[in-house]
Scaffold this motif. Structure first.
Motif, PDB file in Angstrom:
ATOM      1  N   ALA A   1       3.422   1.731  -0.642  1.00 33.88           N
ATOM      2  CA  ALA A   1       4.633   1.333   0.074  1.00 33.88           C
ATOM      3  C   ALA A   1       5.889   1.520  -0.759  1.00 33.88           C
ATOM      4  N   TYR A   2       5.753   1.511  -2.069  1.00 30.49           N
ATOM      5  CA  TYR A   2       6.936   1.683  -2.917  1.00 30.49           C
ATOM      6  C   TYR A   2       7.601   3.041  -2.698  1.00 30.49           C
ATOM      7  N   TRP A   3       6.873   3.996  -2.174  1.00 30.83           N
ATOM      8  CA  TRP A   3       7.435   5.321  -1.953  1.00 30.83           C
ATOM      9  C   TRP A   3       8.319   5.396  -0.706  1.00 30.83           C
ATOM     10  N   ALA A   4       8.287   4.385   0.141  1.00 33.58           N
ATOM     11  CA  ALA A   4       8.979   4.441   1.429  1.00 33.58           C
ATOM     12  C   ALA A   4      10.446   4.070   1.256  1.00 33.58           C
ATOM     13  N   GLN A   5      11.164   4.878   0.499  1.00 39.59           N
ATOM     14  CA  GLN A   5      12.573   4.627   0.241  1.00 39.59           C
ATOM     15  C   GLN A   5      13.274   5.954  -0.041  1.00 39.59           C
ATOM     16  N   MET A   6      14.593   5.947   0.125  1.00 39.49           N
ATOM     17  CA  MET A   6      15.386   7.153  -0.118  1.00 39.49           C
ATOM     18  C   MET A   6      15.814   7.209  -1.579  1.00 39.49           C
ATOM     19  N   ASP A   7      14.825   7.370  -2.457  1.00 36.26           N
ATOM     20  CA  ASP A   7      15.090   7.482  -3.884  1.00 36.26           C
ATOM     21  C   ASP A   7      15.404   8.938  -4.221  1.00 36.26           C
ATOM     22  N   PRO A   8      15.739   9.255  -5.481  1.00 40.21           N
ATOM     23  CA  PRO A   8      16.080  10.644  -5.818  1.00 40.21           C
ATOM     24  C   PRO A   8      14.986  11.647  -5.479  1.00 40.21           C
TER      25      PRO A   8
ATOM     26  N   SER B   1       8.017  -5.692  -1.286  1.00 39.10           N
ATOM     27  CA  SER B   1       9.440  -5.756  -0.944  1.00 39.10           C
ATOM     28  C   SER B   1       9.900  -4.484  -0.254  1.00 39.10           C
ATOM     29  N   THR B   2       9.464  -3.326  -0.764  1.00 40.85           N
ATOM     30  CA  THR B   2       9.870  -2.056  -0.165  1.00 40.85           C
ATOM     31  C   THR B   2       9.284  -1.894   1.226  1.00 40.85           C
TER      32      THR B   2
ATOM     33  N   THR C   1      16.196   1.073  -1.335  1.00 38.43           N
ATOM     34  CA  THR C   1      16.146   1.243  -2.786  1.00 38.43           C
ATOM     35  C   THR C   1      16.494  -0.077  -3.463  1.00 38.43           C
ATOM     36  N   ALA C   2      16.379  -0.102  -4.784  1.00 37.92           N
ATOM     37  CA  ALA C   2      16.707  -1.314  -5.536  1.00 37.92           C
ATOM     38  C   ALA C   2      18.167  -1.714  -5.360  1.00 37.92           C
ATOM     39  N   SER C   3      19.014  -0.755  -5.056  1.00 36.97           N
ATOM     40  CA  SER C   3      20.434  -1.053  -4.842  1.00 36.97           C
ATOM     41  C   SER C   3      20.745  -1.429  -3.401  1.00 36.97           C
ATOM     42  N   GLY C   4      19.702  -1.529  -2.546  1.00 33.76           N
ATOM     43  CA  GLY C   4      19.901  -1.967  -1.175  1.00 33.76           C
ATOM     44  C   GLY C   4      20.294  -0.876  -0.197  1.00 33.76           C
ATOM     45  N   GLU C   5      20.023   0.373  -0.540  1.00 32.62           N
ATOM     46  CA  GLU C   5      20.374   1.491   0.336  1.00 32.62           C
ATOM     47  C   GLU C   5      19.153   2.028   1.058  1.00 32.62           C
ATOM     48  N   PRO C   6      19.342   2.474   2.299  1.00 33.51           N
ATOM     49  CA  PRO C   6      20.528   2.308   3.135  1.00 33.51           C
ATOM     50  C   PRO C   6      20.579   0.920   3.761  1.00 33.51           C
ATOM     51  N   SER C   7      21.727   0.530   4.203  1.00 33.91           N
ATOM     52  CA  SER C   7      21.869  -0.761   4.868  1.00 33.91           C
ATOM     53  C   SER C   7      20.971  -0.791   6.104  1.00 33.91           C
ATOM     54  N   GLY C   8      20.169  -1.830   6.222  1.00 32.19           N
ATOM     55  CA  GLY C   8      19.259  -1.930   7.355  1.00 32.19           C
ATOM     56  C   GLY C   8      17.932  -1.240   7.146  1.00 32.19           C
TER      57      GLY C   8
ATOM     58  N   ALA D   1      11.395 -16.451   0.043  1.00 37.32           N
ATOM     59  CA  ALA D   1      12.379 -15.596  -0.622  1.00 37.32           C
ATOM     60  C   ALA D   1      12.908 -14.575   0.377  1.00 37.32           C
ATOM     61  N   SER D   2      14.170 -14.206   0.228  1.00 37.81           N
ATOM     62  CA  SER D   2      14.686 -13.117   1.051  1.00 37.81           C
ATOM     63  C   SER D   2      13.964 -11.835   0.665  1.00 37.81           C
ATOM     64  N   SER D   3      13.947 -10.884   1.571  1.00 41.53           N
ATOM     65  CA  SER D   3      13.198  -9.648   1.308  1.00 41.53           C
ATOM     66  C   SER D   3      13.728  -8.910   0.096  1.00 41.53           C
ATOM     67  N   ASP D   4      15.040  -8.957  -0.134  1.00 44.18           N
ATOM     68  CA  ASP D   4      15.567  -8.258  -1.307  1.00 44.18           C
ATOM     69  C   ASP D   4      15.299  -9.042  -2.592  1.00 44.18           C
ATOM     70  N   ALA D   5      15.108 -10.368  -2.486  1.00 46.64           N
ATOM     71  CA  ALA D   5      14.803 -11.167  -3.678  1.00 46.64           C
ATOM     72  C   ALA D   5      13.331 -11.106  -4.034  1.00 46.64           C
ATOM     73  N   LEU D   6      12.510 -10.674  -3.102  1.00 49.84           N
ATOM     74  CA  LEU D   6      11.064 -10.655  -3.339  1.00 49.84           C
ATOM     75  C   LEU D   6      10.703  -9.799  -4.543  1.00 49.84           C
ATOM     76  N   ALA D   7      11.401  -8.678  -4.698  1.00 46.33           N
ATOM     77  CA  ALA D   7      11.105  -7.781  -5.813  1.00 46.33           C
ATOM     78  C   ALA D   7      11.400  -8.416  -7.161  1.00 46.33           C
ATOM     79  N   GLY D   8      12.202  -9.484  -7.178  1.00 45.23           N
ATOM     80  CA  GLY D   8      12.517 -10.149  -8.428  1.00 45.23           C
ATOM     81  C   GLY D   8      11.556 -11.258  -8.800  1.00 45.23           C
ATOM     82  N   ILE D   9      10.603 -11.581  -7.931  1.00 43.67           N
ATOM     83  CA  ILE D   9       9.611 -12.604  -8.233  1.00 43.67           C
ATOM     84  C   ILE D   9       8.673 -12.078  -9.308  1.00 43.67           C
ATOM     85  N   ALA D  10       8.306 -12.938 -10.232  1.00 37.62           N
ATOM     86  CA  ALA D  10       7.458 -12.520 -11.350  1.00 37.62           C
ATOM     87  C   ALA D  10       6.148 -13.295 -11.351  1.00 37.62           C
ATOM     88  N   VAL D  11       5.096 -12.630 -11.820  1.00 41.51           N
ATOM     89  CA  VAL D  11       3.814 -13.270 -12.067  1.00 41.51           C
ATOM     90  C   VAL D  11       3.888 -13.955 -13.424  1.00 41.51           C
TER      91      VAL D  11
END
Length: 557
Positions: free
Chosen positions: A415-422, A470-471, A477-484, A536-546
């Motif tokens: 699932a981490y690949w499902a983003q508009m990364d470089p 989270s993704t 992306t980690a910067s929140g792009e694209p919106s929505g 946690a909000s969906s964008d904050a989920l990636a910041g949760i740590a084990v």
């Protein structure tokens, strides 16, 4: 009882194994996920097994054993990783540190530094570089020559489907302007036909790698130990090693015997389209060796070799993912590593021997061929609990989506690949054009009734399941792009996304009878988090740590 049934029974009825303490431990004042729907504030573990919840656990703790006040912390079942390459991941720490570098100059400088400090190394090898740093992923041998002019050097790309070599490595491999492209692979060339320095896919990569010294078993075992620690730090206690070549099961047996295998593992032996029938006896021997050794050590729940891996195609960013229609501005449909009828014969053959099918399929032609092969095996062979897997599932034609549920195929998704990364922006989307919108249809698969499981493909990408979850929820992306979110209709809800890494991947590995939840009688595979994912909000989920990981009631991180 059939061979496949015997293998299942031996695994499912394996006795509890041995790292858990005989003393009862009660975790109280906690926020505990029992499963997707139930929560508790206390849990008691004894002999590596969950024995009580809630008030009963509190009462048990007040009478005997140790009480651990969790101060409201969150505890969940430990994660599973349904597709990764642990030994490769561990090996990345043993060469030039290039995986996070963001320019060719930085990579060359690091390779030069490492080579200068390792004068004893006859070959300089490392992984893994970002192929999107250069247009079309075309890396030049002369750039590496500046770092290592006197010894052969090669680096693997993030996707592990391409190799960047210096001139010395090309010369040792005998690759010249007259060298034809091999059947399964290609050699990037300059305008004059001479080799550029980038090799793509199996047979091309092997031209160089077959000349390099083989990695010793001691090194492989150290790499696996590094990988286990890395997975434990992410809360992972089960993993599918999705690429096991000859001899790669031996490090697992070594760690198992030394009681240092801290991640339960299933091994997928790789079938080669050129000689898969000749591999059959070896595959059976490895399965038998692993099964017998684990049973003798009373650790059958820790290690198995139940699976055969097939690569149906390559990857889109190299133009080798197998597509039903040509890539944009091209007449090329990519590369079928296995032709459809060939794949059908091989899958049917190994399925009849009780091996789980695990097929890498990126392009829509590869996905369809994989579904056809699994369907053929189901029709020809007697029923058994086969749990076939298609992994990556990047581009799927809508008409093929219902076939996953109909055939009982597990969609193992990264699932981490499902983003508009470089990588998506620079290499993948330009090749797919309008078919970009067919990528990673997670919600569509779920709605069709298909079972999804989480995979990281580490070290191709991060092994952090919370980043992937989270993704899957945001498609940003980690910067929140694209919106929505990118293709927002394919986003997953939190419980569905978490479920891929808990129940979904536990089912994939036949560990759902004792893992993936914290029911009474389940093994105490636990992960402690510094926040509750559900709140946690969906964008904050990636910041949760084990913060802690426990395997069978014993802390491993």
């Amino acid at each position: 009882m059939s061979t496949s049934s015997q293998q299942q029974a031996a695994y499912a009825t394996a006795p509890p194994t041995g790292t858990g303490s005989g003393e009862a431990i009660t975790f109280s004042n906690a926020n505990i996920w029992i499963d997707a729907k139930r929560r508790s504030t206390a849990i008691t573990v004894k002999n590596g097994t969950v024995i009580a919840h809630g008030a009963q656990a509190e009462e048990y703790g007040s009478r005997s054993g140790t009480i651990v006040d969790m101060d409201g912390a969150c505890m969940i079942p430990a994660f599973s990783d349904g597709h990764c390459h642990p030994i490769f991941g561990g090996m990345e720490s043993m060469g030039p540190s290039i995986s996070d570098l963001q320019s060719v100059d930085a990579i060359v400088a690091e390779v030069s530094r490492w080579a200068a400090s390792h004068g004893e190394a006859t070959w300089i090898t490392g992984a893994s570089y970002d192929p999107s740093l250069v247009p079309s992923g075309r890396f030049d041998a002369r750039w590496l020559d500046a770092a290592v002019p006197d010894r052969p050097c090669y680096l693997r790309a993030h996707d592990y489907h391409s190799l960047w070599c210096n001139t010395a490595a090309l010369n040792i491999a005998g690759i010249t302007a007259d060298t034809p492209d091999p059947e399964l692979g290609s050699i990037d060339r300059r305008d004059d036909g001479s080799p550029l320095g980038t090799l793509r896919e199996w047979h091309a990569v092997d031209l160089v790698m077959s000349k390099a010294p083989q990695t010793g078993q001691d090194t492989l075992a150290r790499a696996l130990a590094v990988a286990c620690r890395a997975q434990n730090r992410r809360g992972i206690t089960w993993m599918q090693d999705a690429w096991v070549d000859e001899g790669m099961h031996l490090p697992y047996l070594e760690l198992l015997r030394n009681d240092s295998l801290t991640v339960r593992s299933n091994l997928a032996q790789r079938a080669d389209p050129a000689f898969w029938m000749d591999q059959t006896e070896g595959f059976l021997n490895v399965r038998s060796d692993v099964t017998q050794t684990a049973a003798d050590l009373k650790r059958s729940d820790m290690l198995s070799a139940r699976t055969i891996k097939f690569f149906a195609d390559g990857v889109v960013e190299s133009g080798t993912g197998a597509m039903l229609e040509p890539y944009a501005a091209s007449s090329d449909c990519g590369m079928e590593v296995w032709k459809r009828e060939h794949l059908i014969r091989a899958v049917t053959h190994f399925d009849a021997l009780g091996f789980q099918t695990h097929i890498h399929a990126i392009g829509d032609r590869a996905v369809r061929n994989a579904l056809d092969a699994i369907e053929a095996a189901i029709r020809k062979n007697p029923p058994w609990d086969r749990r076939p897997v298609i992994t990556h599932c990047q581009v799927i034609q809508p008409s093929d989506i219902p076939r996953f549920a109909a055939l009982g195929v597990i969609a193992n998704v990264e699932a981490y690949w499902a983003q508009m990364d470089p990588l998506m922006v620079e290499l993948t989307a330009p090749r797919l054009a309008e078919r970009t919108e067919l990528q990673y249809p997670f919600a569509s698969l779920e709605a069709s009734g298909a079972r999804l499981s989480h995979g990281s493909d580490w070290p191709v990408s991060s092994n952090d399941p919370l980043l992937a979850i989270s993704t899957a929820m945001t498609r940003q992306t980690a910067s929140g792009e694209p919106s929505g979110g990118w293709l927002p209709k394919e986003r997953l809800a939190m419980r569905s996304a978490m479920g891929m890494a808990l129940e979904g991947a536990a089912y994939q590995g036949w560990t759902d009878g004792f893992r993936g939840n914290l029911n009474i009688g389940s093994h105490a595979d636990l992960a402690m988090l510094n926040a509750d994912p559900e709140h946690a909000s969906s964008d904050a989920l990636a910041g949760i740590a084990v913060t802690q990981t426990w395997l069978k009631g014993a802390r491993v991180c």
